[in-house]
Design a protein around this motif. Structure first.
Motif, PDB file in Angstrom:
ATOM      1  N   GLN A  53       0.811  -1.212   0.000  1.00  0.00           N
ATOM      2  CA  GLN A  53       0.000   0.000   0.000  1.00  0.00           C
ATOM      3  C   GLN A  53       0.850   1.271   0.000  1.00  0.00           C
ATOM      4  O   GLN A  53       0.443   2.295  -0.562  1.00  0.00           O
ATOM      5  CB  GLN A  53      -0.919   0.010   1.227  1.00  0.00           C
ATOM      6  CG  GLN A  53      -1.971  -1.095   1.201  1.00  0.00           C
ATOM      7  CD  GLN A  53      -2.670  -1.265   2.544  1.00  0.00           C
ATOM      8  OE1 GLN A  53      -2.374  -0.552   3.506  1.00  0.00           O
ATOM      9  NE2 GLN A  53      -3.585  -2.211   2.615  1.00  0.00           N
ATOM     10  N   LYS A  56       5.474   3.680  -3.569  1.00  0.00           N
ATOM     11  CA  LYS A  56       5.173   4.398  -4.808  1.00  0.00           C
ATOM     12  C   LYS A  56       6.288   4.066  -5.797  1.00  0.00           C
ATOM     13  O   LYS A  56       7.432   4.465  -5.596  1.00  0.00           O
ATOM     14  CB  LYS A  56       5.115   5.904  -4.546  1.00  0.00           C
ATOM     15  CG  LYS A  56       4.012   6.306  -3.576  1.00  0.00           C
ATOM     16  CD  LYS A  56       4.055   7.795  -3.278  1.00  0.00           C
ATOM     17  CE  LYS A  56       2.974   8.197  -2.284  1.00  0.00           C
ATOM     18  NZ  LYS A  56       3.067   9.636  -1.929  1.00  0.00           N
ATOM     19  N   TYR A  57       5.935   3.313  -6.822  1.00  0.00           N
ATOM     20  CA  TYR A  57       6.963   2.821  -7.743  1.00  0.00           C
ATOM     21  C   TYR A  57       7.657   4.010  -8.419  1.00  0.00           C
ATOM     22  O   TYR A  57       7.009   4.834  -9.067  1.00  0.00           O
ATOM     23  CB  TYR A  57       6.344   1.919  -8.808  1.00  0.00           C
ATOM     24  CG  TYR A  57       7.226   0.752  -9.181  1.00  0.00           C
ATOM     25  CD1 TYR A  57       6.941  -0.532  -8.728  1.00  0.00           C
ATOM     26  CD2 TYR A  57       8.348   0.922  -9.983  1.00  0.00           C
ATOM     27  CE1 TYR A  57       7.737  -1.611  -9.064  1.00  0.00           C
ATOM     28  CE2 TYR A  57       9.157  -0.154 -10.326  1.00  0.00           C
ATOM     29  CZ  TYR A  57       8.850  -1.410  -9.867  1.00  0.00           C
ATOM     30  OH  TYR A  57       9.649  -2.471 -10.193  1.00  0.00           O
ATOM     31  N   GLU A  59       9.307   6.493 -10.903  1.00  0.00           N
ATOM     32  CA  GLU A  59       9.112   6.655 -12.345  1.00  0.00           C
ATOM     33  C   GLU A  59      10.334   6.192 -13.138  1.00  0.00           C
ATOM     34  O   GLU A  59      10.201   5.601 -14.208  1.00  0.00           O
ATOM     35  CB  GLU A  59       8.796   8.124 -12.675  1.00  0.00           C
ATOM     36  CG  GLU A  59       7.406   8.564 -12.229  1.00  0.00           C
ATOM     37  CD  GLU A  59       6.300   7.740 -12.860  1.00  0.00           C
ATOM     38  OE1 GLU A  59       6.431   7.395 -14.053  1.00  0.00           O
ATOM     39  OE2 GLU A  59       5.308   7.433 -12.168  1.00  0.00           O
ATOM     40  N   LYS A  62      10.270   2.499 -13.389  1.00  0.00           N
ATOM     41  CA  LYS A  62       9.280   2.078 -14.395  1.00  0.00           C
ATOM     42  C   LYS A  62       9.853   2.239 -15.801  1.00  0.00           C
ATOM     43  O   LYS A  62       9.734   1.346 -16.642  1.00  0.00           O
ATOM     44  CB  LYS A  62       8.012   2.928 -14.266  1.00  0.00           C
ATOM     45  CG  LYS A  62       7.151   2.619 -13.062  1.00  0.00           C
ATOM     46  CD  LYS A  62       5.912   3.499 -13.099  1.00  0.00           C
ATOM     47  CE  LYS A  62       5.025   3.282 -11.888  1.00  0.00           C
ATOM     48  NZ  LYS A  62       3.839   4.165 -11.911  1.00  0.00           N
ATOM     49  N   GLU A  98      13.183   4.782  -2.156  1.00  0.00           N
ATOM     50  CA  GLU A  98      11.776   4.517  -1.847  1.00  0.00           C
ATOM     51  C   GLU A  98      11.647   3.479  -0.744  1.00  0.00           C
ATOM     52  O   GLU A  98      10.781   3.603   0.148  1.00  0.00           O
ATOM     53  CB  GLU A  98      11.038   4.058  -3.098  1.00  0.00           C
ATOM     54  CG  GLU A  98       9.566   3.742  -2.899  1.00  0.00           C
ATOM     55  CD  GLU A  98       8.743   4.931  -2.420  1.00  0.00           C
ATOM     56  OE1 GLU A  98       7.589   4.708  -2.026  1.00  0.00           O
ATOM     57  OE2 GLU A  98       9.258   6.086  -2.412  1.00  0.00           O
TER      58      GLU A  98
END
Length: 242
Positions: A53, A56-57, A59, A62, A98
């Motif tokens: 939860q 936050k992946y 950017e 990604k 993160e």
């Protein structure tokens, strides 16, 4: 003069006692050496739900299609707060930062206990980053065989745990050397169950291998699609008489 010497001696003793007390207060324990490990409220299953939860992946991760695990260490304080959060093996592209952020924001853990008193404990864990959360999941209740669960801190810490806890006095009476292969399930909460010897060495050695694994700390469970899953594991435990 004698009175001054006595006072100096007593002062020195008092200072030494205070130094020892301060050292005990500040001591950071290894999680395998205490009576009860620190634990996230609700267990490791709840911890990985929290991670799912809260993460936050990044950017950049990604964009670069970065997936894998970030390995971290931290200290669980006596009040359950996490401190000294460090990456021991990173993944990069913003995932390390993160993972640190999410652990620093973690709810307070249940502290570790030694002799029924809360103590500061060093702990190791991994945070999984996966871009494949939308893939179809396997049926609930299935036992996964190809995903990897891990002893906290990795294989080196597992070897240290076994070396510290195996009692060779009774286990090596037969003078046999070799490996005992133990299979078990690692649950979603990291608890071991269904332990059995699948290839033994001798009665005493087989029983000792089972005893040590029954008292094992919780493992870091295997993760699939960002969620902990139950896996089967086979561990060879080495016995040497010398």
């Amino acid at each position: 003069m004698m009175r001054k010497l006595v006072l100096l001696a007593l002062t020195g003793i008092a200072m030494s006692v205070n130094v020892v007390k301060a050292q005990n207060i500040d001591r950071v324990y290894d999680f395998v050496s205490i009576d009860k490990q620190p634990e996230f409220p609700g267990g490791m299953k709840r911890f990985y739900e929290y991670l799912g939860q809260a993460i936050k992946y990044p950017e950049l991760a990604k964009k670069n299609n970065v997936e894998g695990k970030v390995f971290l260490s931290f200290v669980v304080e006596k009040n359950g707060q996490l401190s000294d959060v460090k990456v021991t093996r990173g993944l990069g592209s913003g995932t390390d930062e993160e993972a640190i952020r999410v652990l620093k924001n973690s709810p307070a853990w249940n502290p570790g206990l030694d002799k029924q008193q809360p103590v500061r404990v060093k702990y190791n864990i991994n945070v999984n980053f996966s871009l494949s959360k939308n893939k179809p999941e396997q049926k609930t209740g299935s036992v996964h065989k190809n995903l990897k669960a891990e002893f906290p801190g990795g294989e080196e810490r597992l070897r240290t745990y076994l070396a510290k806890n195996i009692q060779y006095t009774h286990a090596t009476q037969t003078k046999k050397e070799g490996k005992v292969y133990v299979s078990f399930l690692i649950g979603k909460d990291g608890v071991l169950s269904e332990l059995k010897v699948i290839k033994g060495l001798s009665g005493p050695q087989d029983e000792e291998a089972l005893r040590v694994m029954r008292k094992s700390p919780r493992w870091n469970p295997a993760i699939e699609n960002g969620k902990p899953v139950e896996v089967k594991y086979v561990l060879p435990i080495n016995f040497k008489t010398s």
